[in-house]
Design a protein around this motif. Sequence first.
Motif, PDB file in Angstrom:
ATOM      1  N   LYS A  40      18.069   2.433   6.557  1.00  0.00           N
ATOM      2  CA  LYS A  40      18.686   1.793   5.396  1.00  0.00           C
ATOM      3  C   LYS A  40      19.568   2.778   4.647  1.00  0.00           C
ATOM      4  O   LYS A  40      20.693   2.445   4.244  1.00  0.00           O
ATOM      5  N   GLN A  41      19.075   4.004   4.440  1.00  0.00           N
ATOM      6  CA  GLN A  41      19.870   5.014   3.748  1.00  0.00           C
ATOM      7  C   GLN A  41      21.122   5.380   4.548  1.00  0.00           C
ATOM      8  O   GLN A  41      22.202   5.588   3.977  1.00  0.00           O
ATOM      9  N   LYS A  42      20.978   5.474   5.865  1.00  0.00           N
ATOM     10  CA  LYS A  42      22.128   5.786   6.704  1.00  0.00           C
ATOM     11  C   LYS A  42      23.188   4.702   6.609  1.00  0.00           C
ATOM     12  O   LYS A  42      24.403   4.988   6.548  1.00  0.00           O
ATOM     13  N   SER A  43      22.752   3.440   6.561  1.00  0.00           N
ATOM     14  CA  SER A  43      23.694   2.330   6.435  1.00  0.00           C
ATOM     15  C   SER A  43      24.444   2.394   5.111  1.00  0.00           C
ATOM     16  O   SER A  43      25.657   2.161   5.050  1.00  0.00           O
ATOM     17  N   VAL A  44      23.717   2.735   4.043  1.00  0.00           N
ATOM     18  CA  VAL A  44      24.362   2.842   2.729  1.00  0.00           C
ATOM     19  C   VAL A  44      25.385   3.977   2.722  1.00  0.00           C
ATOM     20  O   VAL A  44      26.503   3.834   2.220  1.00  0.00           O
ATOM     21  N   MET A  45      25.015   5.121   3.303  1.00  0.00           N
ATOM     22  CA  MET A  45      25.917   6.266   3.337  1.00  0.00           C
ATOM     23  C   MET A  45      27.168   5.951   4.157  1.00  0.00           C
ATOM     24  O   MET A  45      28.289   6.314   3.778  1.00  0.00           O
TER      25      MET A  45
ATOM     26  N   LEU B 190       9.071   4.972   7.667  1.00  0.00           N
ATOM     27  CA  LEU B 190      10.042   6.042   7.439  1.00  0.00           C
ATOM     28  C   LEU B 190      11.337   5.797   8.216  1.00  0.00           C
ATOM     29  O   LEU B 190      12.442   6.044   7.715  1.00  0.00           O
ATOM     30  N   LYS B 191      11.203   5.317   9.449  1.00  0.00           N
ATOM     31  CA  LYS B 191      12.397   5.015  10.242  1.00  0.00           C
ATOM     32  C   LYS B 191      13.225   3.906   9.587  1.00  0.00           C
ATOM     33  O   LYS B 191      14.466   3.978   9.555  1.00  0.00           O
ATOM     34  N   LEU B 192      12.553   2.902   9.053  1.00  0.00           N
ATOM     35  CA  LEU B 192      13.272   1.816   8.387  1.00  0.00           C
ATOM     36  C   LEU B 192      13.997   2.329   7.139  1.00  0.00           C
ATOM     37  O   LEU B 192      15.151   1.956   6.876  1.00  0.00           O
TER      38      LEU B 192
ATOM     39  N   PRO C 125      -1.771   3.642   8.302  1.00  0.00           N
ATOM     40  CA  PRO C 125      -1.986   4.366   9.555  1.00  0.00           C
ATOM     41  C   PRO C 125      -0.749   5.176   9.938  1.00  0.00           C
ATOM     42  O   PRO C 125       0.363   4.856   9.538  1.00  0.00           O
ATOM     43  N   LEU C 126      -0.939   6.227  10.720  1.00  0.00           N
ATOM     44  CA  LEU C 126       0.142   7.154  11.048  1.00  0.00           C
ATOM     45  C   LEU C 126       1.309   6.447  11.726  1.00  0.00           C
ATOM     46  O   LEU C 126       2.485   6.677  11.381  1.00  0.00           O
ATOM     47  N   GLU C 127       1.015   5.573  12.676  1.00  0.00           N
ATOM     48  CA  GLU C 127       2.090   4.882  13.389  1.00  0.00           C
ATOM     49  C   GLU C 127       2.902   4.013  12.438  1.00  0.00           C
ATOM     50  O   GLU C 127       4.135   3.945  12.524  1.00  0.00           O
ATOM     51  N   GLU C 128       2.205   3.343  11.509  1.00  0.00           N
ATOM     52  CA  GLU C 128       2.919   2.490  10.551  1.00  0.00           C
ATOM     53  C   GLU C 128       3.727   3.325   9.578  1.00  0.00           C
ATOM     54  O   GLU C 128       4.802   2.918   9.139  1.00  0.00           O
ATOM     55  N   GLN C 129       3.239   4.517   9.222  1.00  0.00           N
ATOM     56  CA  GLN C 129       4.007   5.415   8.362  1.00  0.00           C
ATOM     57  C   GLN C 129       5.318   5.813   9.031  1.00  0.00           C
ATOM     58  O   GLN C 129       6.383   5.816   8.396  1.00  0.00           O
ATOM     59  N   VAL C 130       5.246   6.134  10.322  1.00  0.00           N
ATOM     60  CA  VAL C 130       6.452   6.502  11.065  1.00  0.00           C
ATOM     61  C   VAL C 130       7.442   5.340  11.094  1.00  0.00           C
ATOM     62  O   VAL C 130       8.654   5.514  10.905  1.00  0.00           O
ATOM     63  N   THR C 131       6.921   4.130  11.304  1.00  0.00           N
ATOM     64  CA  THR C 131       7.787   2.953  11.340  1.00  0.00           C
ATOM     65  C   THR C 131       8.473   2.735   9.997  1.00  0.00           C
ATOM     66  O   THR C 131       9.686   2.471   9.934  1.00  0.00           O
TER      67      THR C 131
ATOM     68  N   GLU D 263       0.834  -1.186   0.000  1.00  0.00           N
ATOM     69  CA  GLU D 263       0.000   0.000   0.000  1.00  0.00           C
ATOM     70  C   GLU D 263       0.874   1.243   0.000  1.00  0.00           C
ATOM     71  O   GLU D 263       1.970   1.252   0.562  1.00  0.00           O
ATOM     72  N   PRO D 264       0.421   2.318  -0.679  1.00  0.00           N
ATOM     73  CA  PRO D 264       1.167   3.576  -0.618  1.00  0.00           C
ATOM     74  C   PRO D 264       1.320   4.025   0.815  1.00  0.00           C
ATOM     75  O   PRO D 264       0.463   3.780   1.671  1.00  0.00           O
ATOM     76  N   LEU D 265       2.454   4.713   1.043  1.00  0.00           N
ATOM     77  CA  LEU D 265       2.768   5.097   2.410  1.00  0.00           C
ATOM     78  C   LEU D 265       1.711   6.007   3.015  1.00  0.00           C
ATOM     79  O   LEU D 265       1.385   5.908   4.202  1.00  0.00           O
ATOM     80  N   ASP D 266       1.143   6.918   2.191  1.00  0.00           N
ATOM     81  CA  ASP D 266       0.173   7.871   2.723  1.00  0.00           C
ATOM     82  C   ASP D 266      -1.169   7.236   3.045  1.00  0.00           C
ATOM     83  O   ASP D 266      -2.033   7.871   3.650  1.00  0.00           O
ATOM     84  N   GLU D 267      -1.366   5.952   2.644  1.00  0.00           N
ATOM     85  CA  GLU D 267      -2.624   5.272   2.951  1.00  0.00           C
ATOM     86  C   GLU D 267      -2.519   4.405   4.204  1.00  0.00           C
ATOM     87  O   GLU D 267      -3.506   3.825   4.637  1.00  0.00           O
TER      88      GLU D 267
END
Length: 224
Positions: free
Chosen positions: A102-107, A96-98, A88-94, A82-86
């Motif tokens: 992942k991006q931080k690990s790549v950098m 985004l954190k993931l 629930p808010l808590e799951e969106q935050v989770t 499902e698209p991120l904006d669809e």
Amino acid sequence: MNKNNVLILGIGFIAGVGLTWGYFSLASSDSTPAKLQHVDTKQQTPLVQPAKISEATAKRVVPAAPEQSARLEQKDISPKPEPLDELPLEEQVTQLKLQLAKQKSVMESVVKQLRAPNDVQAALQAQFDEQQRDEEWAYQTETALQDFLLTADLASIPDIVSAECKTSVCKFKLAAPTDNDSFDHTQWRELNDKLMKQKLWLQFKRTTSTSSDTELTLLMAKEL
């Protein structure tokens, strides 16, 4: 009545009976084929019967209609996330954190690879560690670097963490000024471009550098 008349009457009677019998026989023979022909005509009339379906035809798979095929194909496709904006808010935050983790690990992996010493840097570092200090040349070179930083008209002057020379190899380590939060790689690029035009720099035959937004390390050797 004489005998001749009796004979004539007898012959006539016999002839009449024969003609009558022949007429009825002929009429009977003519009517029979007509009846038979009528019967045959009825028998030849084709009867409309439902077509028989063979067993092979009955087992044949009838292709599905286009709409039905489309529905079947849709069932085979795995459900898309499902698209991120669809969510629930808590799951969106989770989520985004993931993604950020992942991006931080790549950098971090990229930065680690960039900071890893290359062959030239490793060779110059080993040469620097093995050499003894040539006091006269070392002092002049270290002083020349300090003078360059003060007179090069840089947008921001970095701090000297260490400046050490040996017999033919020098190692300079600079850091971004603590009072300048906007200092980044563009300032290091400006310093490097101006340093390459100095007499101090022209004496070196082999050079290598590693940098980040906050640090710059230079290794330089007069010999190849």
